[in-house]
Design a protein around this motif. Structure first.
Motif, PDB file in Angstrom:
ATOM      1  N   ILE A   1      87.273 158.353  37.967  1.00 23.85           N
ATOM      2  CA  ILE A   1      87.412 158.127  39.406  1.00 23.85           C
ATOM      3  C   ILE A   1      86.414 157.055  39.838  1.00 23.85           C
ATOM      4  CG2 ILE A   1      87.237 159.190  41.679  1.00 23.85           C
ATOM      5  CD1 ILE A   1      87.833 161.890  40.200  1.00 23.85           C
ATOM      6  N   GLY A   2      86.915 155.975  40.420  1.00 23.23           N
ATOM      7  CA  GLY A   2      86.057 154.893  40.890  1.00 23.23           C
ATOM      8  C   GLY A   2      85.564 155.145  42.303  1.00 23.23           C
ATOM      9  N   THR A   3      84.277 154.942  42.518  1.00 27.36           N
ATOM     10  CA  THR A   3      83.694 155.103  43.850  1.00 27.36           C
ATOM     11  C   THR A   3      82.830 153.888  44.174  1.00 27.36           C
ATOM     12  OG1 THR A   3      81.734 156.271  43.019  1.00 27.36           O
ATOM     13  CG2 THR A   3      83.633 157.610  43.605  1.00 27.36           C
ATOM     14  N   PRO A   4      82.817 153.425  45.431  1.00 24.25           N
ATOM     15  CA  PRO A   4      81.994 152.261  45.800  1.00 24.25           C
ATOM     16  C   PRO A   4      80.500 152.554  45.595  1.00 24.25           C
ATOM     17  CG  PRO A   4      83.568 152.825  47.529  1.00 24.25           C
ATOM     18  CD  PRO A   4      83.557 153.973  46.580  1.00 24.25           C
ATOM     19  N   VAL A   5      79.721 151.508  45.359  1.00 21.99           N
ATOM     20  CA  VAL A   5      78.272 151.703  45.255  1.00 21.99           C
ATOM     21  C   VAL A   5      77.639 151.752  46.636  1.00 21.99           C
ATOM     22  CG1 VAL A   5      78.097 150.646  42.965  1.00 21.99           C
ATOM     23  CG2 VAL A   5      77.768 149.215  44.998  1.00 21.99           C
ATOM     24  N   GLY A   6      78.262 151.106  47.648  1.00 20.71           N
ATOM     25  CA  GLY A   6      77.715 151.149  49.009  1.00 20.71           C
ATOM     26  C   GLY A   6      77.547 149.778  49.629  1.00 20.71           C
ATOM     27  N   VAL A   7      76.315 149.415  49.935  1.00 27.03           N
ATOM     28  CA  VAL A   7      75.997 148.128  50.555  1.00 27.03           C
ATOM     29  C   VAL A   7      75.465 147.173  49.486  1.00 27.03           C
ATOM     30  CG1 VAL A   7      74.594 146.910  52.269  1.00 27.03           C
ATOM     31  CG2 VAL A   7      75.494 149.198  52.779  1.00 27.03           C
ATOM     32  N   ILE A   8      76.042 145.992  49.420  1.00 27.19           N
ATOM     33  CA  ILE A   8      75.653 144.988  48.423  1.00 27.19           C
ATOM     34  C   ILE A   8      74.935 143.825  49.095  1.00 27.19           C
ATOM     35  CG2 ILE A   8      76.534 143.289  46.766  1.00 27.19           C
ATOM     36  CD1 ILE A   8      78.796 145.246  46.146  1.00 27.19           C
ATOM     37  N   ALA A   9      73.793 143.441  48.523  1.00 28.91           N
ATOM     38  CA  ALA A   9      73.078 142.237  48.967  1.00 28.91           C
ATOM     39  C   ALA A   9      73.483 141.093  48.052  1.00 28.91           C
ATOM     40  CB  ALA A   9      71.576 142.459  48.903  1.00 28.91           C
ATOM     41  N   ALA A  10      73.991 140.017  48.625  1.00 21.41           N
ATOM     42  CA  ALA A  10      74.491 138.897  47.832  1.00 21.41           C
ATOM     43  C   ALA A  10      73.665 137.642  48.089  1.00 21.41           C
ATOM     44  CB  ALA A  10      75.961 138.637  48.160  1.00 21.41           C
ATOM     45  N   LEU A  11      72.954 137.185  47.071  1.00 19.98           N
ATOM     46  CA  LEU A  11      72.132 135.969  47.176  1.00 19.98           C
ATOM     47  C   LEU A  11      72.971 134.773  46.761  1.00 19.98           C
ATOM     48  CD1 LEU A  11      70.130 138.314  47.276  1.00 19.98           C
ATOM     49  CD2 LEU A  11      68.563 136.970  45.877  1.00 19.98           C
ATOM     50  N   ILE A  12      72.986 133.746  47.604  1.00 23.24           N
ATOM     51  CA  ILE A  12      73.891 132.607  47.434  1.00 23.24           C
ATOM     52  C   ILE A  12      73.104 131.330  47.109  1.00 23.24           C
ATOM     53  CG2 ILE A  12      75.698 131.235  48.522  1.00 23.24           C
ATOM     54  CD1 ILE A  12      76.442 134.174  48.090  1.00 23.24           C
ATOM     55  N   PRO A  13      73.497 130.599  46.059  1.00 22.74           N
ATOM     56  CA  PRO A  13      72.799 129.358  45.710  1.00 22.74           C
ATOM     57  C   PRO A  13      73.261 128.174  46.552  1.00 22.74           C
ATOM     58  CG  PRO A  13      74.585 129.723  44.164  1.00 22.74           C
ATOM     59  CD  PRO A  13      74.587 130.910  45.111  1.00 22.74           C
ATOM     60  N   SER A  14      72.447 127.149  46.604  1.00 21.53           N
ATOM     61  CA  SER A  14      72.809 125.958  47.384  1.00 21.53           C
ATOM     62  C   SER A  14      73.805 125.073  46.645  1.00 21.53           C
ATOM     63  CB  SER A  14      71.549 125.143  47.704  1.00 21.53           C
ATOM     64  OG  SER A  14      70.877 124.773  46.504  1.00 21.53           O
ATOM     65  N   THR A  15      73.914 125.232  45.327  1.00 16.02           N
ATOM     66  CA  THR A  15      74.797 124.381  44.533  1.00 16.02           C
ATOM     67  C   THR A  15      76.268 124.753  44.697  1.00 16.02           C
ATOM     68  OG1 THR A  15      74.237 125.831  42.676  1.00 16.02           O
ATOM     69  CG2 THR A  15      73.139 123.675  42.784  1.00 16.02           C
TER      70      THR A  15
END
Length: 483
Positions: free
Chosen positions: A105-119
């Motif tokens: 059974i798949g369950t979400p992890v919750g809140v994700i922090a996504a770091l984005i590169p300038s390239t």
């Protein structure tokens, strides 16, 4: 005071975004799988419709790369990625093994922090939003300050599409005041469940040391080996197509070419025919001066620049039509600048005696900043290809394909992705091209399959009859003692 106030505002903004994201994710988790899939589809379509505009914004703001290629990356991150993940099971029952009697059974992890590169700011944001929502999560973006406007615009497009399908406010959000302090607050916040970090080594290390689970990938130092059985003309064409794609800003682009002495002249001639320019004498010194910082790091001013731009910065003259500047390098290490990662139109060139020496040299190049990432081999000798695959510490060994396009799943069957795992050897928690399947927890329901024939223990408690018999024995013993 202005700097401190900015940092405090950034931290406060993060706390608000996390609070809203947590609330939105709880509501989103109640959505049906069908509705979530439809929302992801709408996000993909909205991003695809804005692919050109976002690409132009990214180039204008950052000064990196070529908008047409950034548009292609936006399409990979939206349209091509959606086609890959649309039928993927991520939430609810995702697998049932009737023989082993295990239900996953798949369950979400919750809140994700996504770091984005300038390239790759717009394409990475699109890609991370799609895989986060496909797996039932909320996502908060931490943009690179140099790419703030185009990242915010990308998030605006995604939010509008999600809202139009009834997604809760706060499910997709982005910091508007990016600071180191704010990003640290985001990564360490107790209500953030996972960090998706794509960028430089320092940033990825910070993600892993934050105390929050993280999937981080850093730099690559991709060697390309041209073995004697290769079709040299095609090999050079593919290397140049990869190295010039978005002016070399993708970390999977080739950084060094290694070839055997018996075909070295042919390889060099073909490079020159197709737009390679071999630097000589003082030209090398001039380019080296602008390609590194005083501390030996990559000069950000050359990132994503064309060969013509770099030549102008270095004060050298090159013929029209040159696509890549090439230096015949003598060694590997910090004292050999061309042996390092160069996210621009610069290549190192090495000549070896045979494939065995080439194998060893490629290993050294990977140790010099690319362990676990990617390598490409151009060869028609399957035995040698297999030897490289068995021995090279990379997560992707690409065969007879442009490295950039191959690694991100554009010219190969690999999963379309802009976060490329480097495995434990490269300091990463995965060696995969990261997708929705990495952003869920899997609960396993397991039924008994092996009857251990466990019998209940015999009841050894003392019943009423036993007590009476013991009393009679005690009385008889006392009589005997008196006698």
């Amino acid at each position: 005071m202005d700097i401190k106030d900015r940092d405090l505002r950034s931290i406060q903004e993060v706390r608000f975004l996390v609070k809203e994201a947590k609330k939105a994710q709880k509501e989103f988790a109640k959505f049906s799988t069908e509705l979530i899939n439809e929302i992801v589809k709408q996000l993909s379509m909205a991003a695809r419709a804005e692919a050109e505009n976002l690409a132009k914004m990214a180039v204008e703001e950052t000064g990196f790369g070529i908008w047409q290629d950034k548009m292609t990356k936006n399409i990979v991150a939206s349209e091509k990625l959606y086609e890959h993940i649309k039928d993927m099971k991520t939430i609810g029952i995702i697998n049932e093994d009737k023989d082993r009697k295990i239900v996953e059974i798949g369950t979400p992890v919750g809140v994700i922090a996504a770091l984005i590169p300038s390239t790759n700011p717009t394409s990475t944001a699109i890609y991370k939003a799609l895989i986060a929502l496909k797996s039932g999560n909320a996502i908060i973006f931490s943009p690179h300050p140099r790419a703030l406007k185009c990242t915010l615009k990308t998030v605006e497009v995604l939010k509008k599409a999600a809202a139009g399908m009834g997604a809760p406010e706060g499910l997709i959000s982005c910091m508007s005041i990016p600071t180191i302090e704010g990003t640290n607050e985001l990564m360490k916040h107790e209500d953030v469940s996972l960090i998706l970090a794509t960028g430089g080594t320092a940033m990825v290390k910070a993600a892993y040391s934050s105390g929050t689970p993280a999937l981080g990938v850093g730099p690559g130092n991709v060697p390309a080996f041209i073995e004697r059985s290769a079709d040299v003309k095609k090999s050079i064409s593919k290397i140049l197509a990869s190295k010039t794609f978005d002016n070399g800003t993708v970390c999977a682009s080739e950084q060094a070419v290694v070839t055997e002495r018996c075909i070295a002249d042919k390889v060099k001639d073909e490079f020159e025919k197709q737009g390679g320019y071999f630097l000589k004498g003082e030209e090398i010194d001039r380019v080296v001066k602008i390609m590194e910082t005083p501390s030996g790091g990559m000069n950000p001013k050359i990132v994503g620049k064309s060969a013509k731009d770099i030549a102008a910065m270095a004060g050298i003259t090159i013929p029209d039509g040159v696509k890549v500047l090439i230096c015949e390098e003598k060694g590997v290490g910090k004292e050999y600048p061309f042996s390092k990662e160069k996210l621009t139109q610069l290549l190192a060139f090495y000549t070896v005696e045979d494939w065995i020496e080439g194998c060893e040299l490629c290993y050294k190049l990977l140790e010099n900043g690319g362990l676990g990432h990617t390598m490409v081999i151009h060869s028609n000798n399957e035995e040698i290809i297999r030897e490289f695959a068995l021995k090279k510490p990379v997560s992707r060994l690409l065969v007879n394909t442009p490295s950039t396009q191959g690694a991100i799943g554009l010219s190969t069957g690999l999963a379309p992705a802009l976060t490329l795992g480097c495995g434990a050897v490269g300091g990463s928690a995965t060696s995969d091209n990261v997708g929705p399947e990495h952003l869920i927890n899997i609960r396993r329901m397991a039924y008994e399959v092996d009857d251990l024939d466990i019998k209940p223990e015999e009841d050894k408690s003392i019943d009423k009859l036993d007590i009476e018999a013991i009393c009679k024995m005690v009385i008889e013993e006392l009589k005997n003692i008196k006698k």
